[in-house]
Structure formats: C-alpha cells, structure tokens
Design an enzyme around this catalytic site. Structure first.
Site, PDB file in Angstrom:
ATOM      1  CB  ALA A  36      31.335  -0.477  27.311  1.00 22.41           C
ATOM      2  CG  LEU A  52      23.741   8.138  29.569  1.00 21.48           C
ATOM      3  CD1 LEU A  52      24.525   9.255  29.378  1.00 21.48           C
ATOM      4  CD2 LEU A  52      23.060   7.983  30.954  1.00 21.48           C
ATOM      5  N   GLY A  72      29.480  10.231  30.674  1.00 21.95           N
ATOM      6  CA  GLY A  72      29.177   9.621  29.656  1.00 21.95           C
ATOM      7  C   GLY A  72      28.873  10.042  28.373  1.00 21.95           C
ATOM      8  N   GLY A  73      28.560   9.466  27.090  1.00 19.88           N
ATOM      9  CA  GLY A  73      28.397   9.988  25.732  1.00 19.88           C
ATOM     10  C   GLY A  73      29.799   9.645  24.980  1.00 19.88           C
ATOM     11  CB  SER A  75      34.737  11.259  24.130  1.00 16.37           C
ATOM     12  OG  SER A  75      36.152  11.858  23.937  1.00 16.37           O
ATOM     13  CG  HIS A 113      36.994  19.915  21.024  1.00 18.95           C
ATOM     14  ND1 HIS A 113      38.099  20.137  20.069  1.00 18.95           N
ATOM     15  CD2 HIS A 113      37.442  19.056  21.769  1.00 18.95           C
ATOM     16  CE1 HIS A 113      39.043  19.511  20.387  1.00 18.95           C
ATOM     17  NE2 HIS A 113      38.801  18.664  21.452  1.00 18.95           N
ATOM     18  CE1 TYR A 136      32.797  14.930  22.668  1.00 16.30           C
ATOM     19  CE2 TYR A 136      34.638  16.530  22.126  1.00 16.30           C
ATOM     20  CZ  TYR A 136      33.993  15.594  22.905  1.00 16.30           C
ATOM     21  OH  TYR A 136      34.291  15.482  24.202  1.00 16.30           O
ATOM     22  CE  LYS A 140      31.346  16.373  25.675  1.00 11.65           C
ATOM     23  NZ  LYS A 140      30.719  15.605  26.834  1.00 11.65           N
TER      24      LYS A 140
HETATM   25  C1  15L Z   1      38.042  16.095  23.787  1.00 17.40           C
HETATM   26  O1  15L Z   1      37.178  16.741  24.193  1.00 17.40           O
HETATM   27  C2  15L Z   1      38.164  14.845  23.667  1.00 17.40           C
HETATM   28  O2  15L Z   1      37.185  14.051  24.290  1.00 17.40           O
HETATM   29  C3  15L Z   1      39.404  13.935  23.827  1.00 17.40           C
HETATM   30  O3  15L Z   1      39.619  12.800  23.168  1.00 17.40           O
HETATM   31  C4  15L Z   1      40.639  15.006  23.440  1.00 17.40           C
HETATM   32  O4  15L Z   1      40.776  14.685  21.899  1.00 17.40           O
HETATM   33  C5  15L Z   1      40.474  16.329  23.985  1.00 17.40           C
HETATM   34  O5  15L Z   1      39.229  16.870  23.746  1.00 17.40           O
HETATM   35  C6  15L Z   1      41.388  17.413  23.074  1.00 17.40           C
HETATM   36  O6  15L Z   1      41.248  18.291  22.845  1.00 17.40           O
HETATM   37  O7  15L Z   1      42.642  16.979  23.257  1.00 17.40           O
END
Ligand code: 15L
Length: 260
Positions: A36, A52, A72-73, A75, A113, A136, A140
């Site tokens: 962005a 990236l 980055g990436g 979320s 997560h 997601y 990770k």
């Molecule tokens: C994350 O990893 C997210 O990037 C963020 O938006 C939140 O939702 C956070 O976790 C969370 O668990 O509250």
C-alpha cells in the site's frame, strides 16, 4: 549524523507497522516496504512500495541492511490463496533475499493463531504443540518453520513474536488474556533488533496479563519487562469469556472460501 543501524520494516503502512514506523525512526535508518501507499518519506526513511513476492524489489530493499523487522503480509481471517501469496511465498522470497545479502537478524510478526485451537482453560508455552486455528495460523506456522530452516542451514537469527492482540487498548473480553500494547511491542522489537544473540527464538508477545494463556520464560532472558497491564481494563468487560479456544473468533469463523 549518528551511525544508525539500517533496518527494513515491512508492512510499514499497516496497523502495527505504522506505529513502528514512527517509533523506530529516531534510532534507525529505515527502509520501509508495503504494497500500500507509504506516503511521503520522512527523515531517516527510504521507501520501497511493492509486493514481497518480487525478488528484485526484495534484493534492493535488503542491500546493506543490519536487520529486518518483518511485519508485512496478510493479517486476519483470509482465504488460503491470500495467505499463500503474502505470508508464505512473500516470506520465502524475503528470506532468500536476506540470505543472499548477508542479513543476519530478523524480528518477525508470527501470531498466537499458530496455537489458537488450544482451549482457553490451558496455559501453554512455545514448546506446546502447534494447533493453528485458521489458514492464517497455518501460514504463520509455516513462517516459524521457514525461519527455523534459515537459522539451522544459514545461521540467520529470527525472533518469532507470537503476537497476541496488538491494539491501543483491549477491545474485547478475550484481550484481557491476549493484549499487547504498542509500547510493549516496540520494546520487544527493539530487544530483538539489538540483543547479542537470539538464535531461533519463539515467544508469545503480550503485555502483563493476569488471565494470560501463555508462558514464555525466554522473554525475561531477553530482558523484556512489560510496561502495560491488561488488567487495568478489566472493569470494562463483565462476565466470563465467551470463547472456547485461545484463538477466539479465528477458531470458529467461516472459511473465507465459504463466504465467497
Ligand atoms: C492476529 O494475529 C491478527 O493479526 C490481529 O488482527 C488480531 O486479530 C489478533 O491476532 C488477535 O488474536 O486478537
């Protein structure tokens, strides 16, 4: 001008990245990346807008760096295609560029997560089994393996921050267990950039949390002393947490694929 460390910050236009951009600019010569718009360059900044997954862009961004703060990436709850592009392919392209350029240290935004399917009744630590709660979280989890590989094979050190909920203040009951304040995040990033030796380290990143799900003994060794306490906001949230799983809504939300 002082001899400043040269650091690439990816995701610099994002919610957390924008905060870090302002916080780190005093002390580091920053290369900034985001897909962005990054706005105008300020003092100590060089801008690199783009994706990236572009190896040429990554090679230009990492040339001559001391370290990378990779924020980055994508979320949040996204389709597999989205996280595959940004969080999996993009991260590999960045690490490959770092290897070729001789960058030795990376601080990276992993996420709680990765283990979001552990029940809220458990207290776990970074050695507990991974139980990703979403694509997601799976992306990770891949990043933790990728960075481990680049450490074992090439000695590139990574501090993997399994970030809880990084917001100015807790906004939901669950965040009494998961909240990370901006200034505590900043402290962790600064420690990761400057510590003598990190190796490959995975830690949960939260402020002080009385109800916390996670225990990361390595944080004390790193020198982390949280300045903020989620409990200061406890009066805002009545009753027990409605969540069954540590990952909260991520563990129960419909797949992005099914919403299309
Ligand atoms: C994350 O990893 C997210 O990037 C963020 O938006 C939140 O939702 C956070 O976790 C969370 O668990 O509250």
């Amino acid at each position: 001008m002082r001899d400043m460390k040269r650091v690439l910050l990816t995701g610099a236009s994002g919610r957390i990245g924008s905060y870090l951009r302002g916080a780190l600019a005093q002390d580091f010569a920053l290369h900034l990346n985001d897909v962005a718009d990054l706005g105008p360059a300020r003092a100590n900044e060089t801008l690199f807008q783009g994706d990236l997954t572009d190896p040429d862009l990554c090679a230009r961004m990492v040339a001559g760096l001391d370290a990378i703060a990779h924020f980055g990436g994508r979320s949040g709850i996204h389709s597999f295609a989205d996280v595959l592009h940004s969080n999996i392919v993009g991260m590999q392209v960045l690490y490959e560029a770092a290897r070729k350029a001789g960058v030795r240290r990376i601080v990276w935004a992993s996420s709680n997560h990765v283990t979001g399917f552990h029940p809220v009744t458990e207290v776990i630590d970074p050695a507990s089994p991974r139980r990703p709660d979403s694509f997601y979280g799976v992306s990770k989890s891949f990043g933790e393996d990728l960075s481990r590989f680049y450490f074992d094979r090439f000695g590139i050190e990574t501090l993997c921050l399994r970030i809880g909920s990084c917001f100015p203040e807790p906004t939901a009951r669950r965040m009494l267990a998961t909240w990370l304040s901006h200034r505590d995040l900043e402290q962790l990033v600064r420690l990761g950039l400057s510590a003598g030796r990190i190796g490959h380290m995975v830690v949960y990143a939260t402020s002080e949390t009385r109800e916390g799900f996670w225990h990361s003994p390595a944080l004390r060794v790193l020198g982390y002393r949280p300045k903020d306490d989620a409990d200061a906001f406890a009066a805002r949230f009545d009753g027990p947490s409605p969540e069954r799983f540590q990952g909260g809504p991520f563990a129960t939300a419909p797949l992005a694929e099914d919403r299309a």
